[in-house]
Design a protein around this motif. Structure first.
Motif, short mmCIF file in Angstrom:
data_model
loop_
_atom_site.label_atom_id
_atom_site.label_comp_id
_atom_site.label_asym_id
_atom_site.label_seq_id
_atom_site.Cartn_x
_atom_site.Cartn_y
_atom_site.Cartn_z
N ASP A 1 -30.18 3.96 -48.00
CA ASP A 1 -30.29 2.52 -48.20
C ASP A 1 -30.36 1.74 -46.89
O ASP A 1 -30.49 0.53 -46.90
N GLY A 2 -30.22 2.42 -45.76
CA GLY A 2 -30.27 1.73 -44.46
C GLY A 2 -28.94 1.83 -43.72
O GLY A 2 -28.18 2.78 -43.90
N VAL A 3 -28.65 0.83 -42.92
CA VAL A 3 -27.43 0.82 -42.10
C VAL A 3 -26.20 0.62 -42.98
O VAL A 3 -26.15 -0.29 -43.81
N CYS A 4 -25.21 1.50 -42.81
CA CYS A 4 -23.94 1.41 -43.55
C CYS A 4 -22.86 0.76 -42.69
O CYS A 4 -22.04 -0.01 -43.19
N LEU A 5 -22.85 1.13 -41.41
CA LEU A 5 -21.80 0.68 -40.51
C LEU A 5 -22.34 0.77 -39.09
O LEU A 5 -23.02 1.74 -38.74
N ALA A 6 -22.05 -0.23 -38.28
CA ALA A 6 -22.43 -0.21 -36.87
C ALA A 6 -21.21 -0.62 -36.04
O ALA A 6 -20.54 -1.60 -36.36
N ILE A 7 -20.92 0.17 -35.01
CA ILE A 7 -19.75 -0.07 -34.17
C ILE A 7 -20.21 -0.15 -32.72
O ILE A 7 -20.90 0.76 -32.25
N PRO A 8 -19.84 -1.22 -31.99
CA PRO A 8 -20.23 -1.29 -30.58
C PRO A 8 -19.52 -0.19 -29.78
O PRO A 8 -18.32 0.04 -29.97
N THR A 9 -20.27 0.50 -28.92
CA THR A 9 -19.67 1.60 -28.17
C THR A 9 -18.59 1.12 -27.20
O THR A 9 -17.68 1.87 -26.89
N GLY A 10 -18.64 -0.10 -26.76
CA GLY A 10 -17.63 -0.64 -25.85
C GLY A 10 -16.30 -0.94 -26.52
O GLY A 10 -15.33 -1.30 -25.86
N GLN A 11 -16.23 -0.79 -27.81
CA GLN A 11 -15.01 -1.09 -28.56
C GLN A 11 -13.93 -0.02 -28.34
O GLN A 11 -12.77 -0.26 -28.60
N GLY A 12 -14.34 1.16 -27.89
CA GLY A 12 -13.37 2.22 -27.61
C GLY A 12 -12.99 3.06 -28.81
O GLY A 12 -12.03 3.81 -28.76
N ALA A 13 -13.75 2.96 -29.89
CA ALA A 13 -13.45 3.76 -31.08
C ALA A 13 -13.79 5.23 -30.83
O ALA A 13 -14.70 5.55 -30.08
N CYS A 14 -13.04 6.10 -31.46
CA CYS A 14 -13.29 7.54 -31.40
C CYS A 14 -13.91 7.94 -32.74
O CYS A 14 -13.35 7.64 -33.79
N ILE A 15 -15.06 8.60 -32.70
CA ILE A 15 -15.75 9.02 -33.92
C ILE A 15 -15.75 10.54 -33.95
O ILE A 15 -16.24 11.18 -33.01
#
Length: 69
Positions: A39-53
């Motif tokens: 369906d397209g984009v589900c979630l987008a997280i800025p890389t500068g936010q410091g999240a660990c994926i």
């Protein structure tokens, strides 16, 4: 089924997110980690936010390492 655990730094006081879908894909575009499905984009997280994926593979898909004989 592809699944990813998104963990935010403790200082941000955000909840961890588990995202999974049979058609889930992760790509990095212009400073963003972008999850998409049919369906397209589900979630987008800025890389500068410091999240660990981290990729989380369900137990039924995990296979034991081959033993050396």
């Amino acid at each position: 089924m592809p699944a990813y655990l998104v963990q935010h730094p403790a200082a941000q006081a955000r909840e961890d997110i588990l995202i999974e879908d049979a058609h889930l894909e992760l790509a990095f575009h212009g400073g963003w980690a972008v999850f998409t499905d049919h369906d397209g984009v589900c979630l987008a997280i800025p890389t500068g936010q410091g999240a660990c994926i981290r990729r989380i593979d369900p137990e039924e898909e995990q296979q034991p390492a081959p033993s050396k004989e």
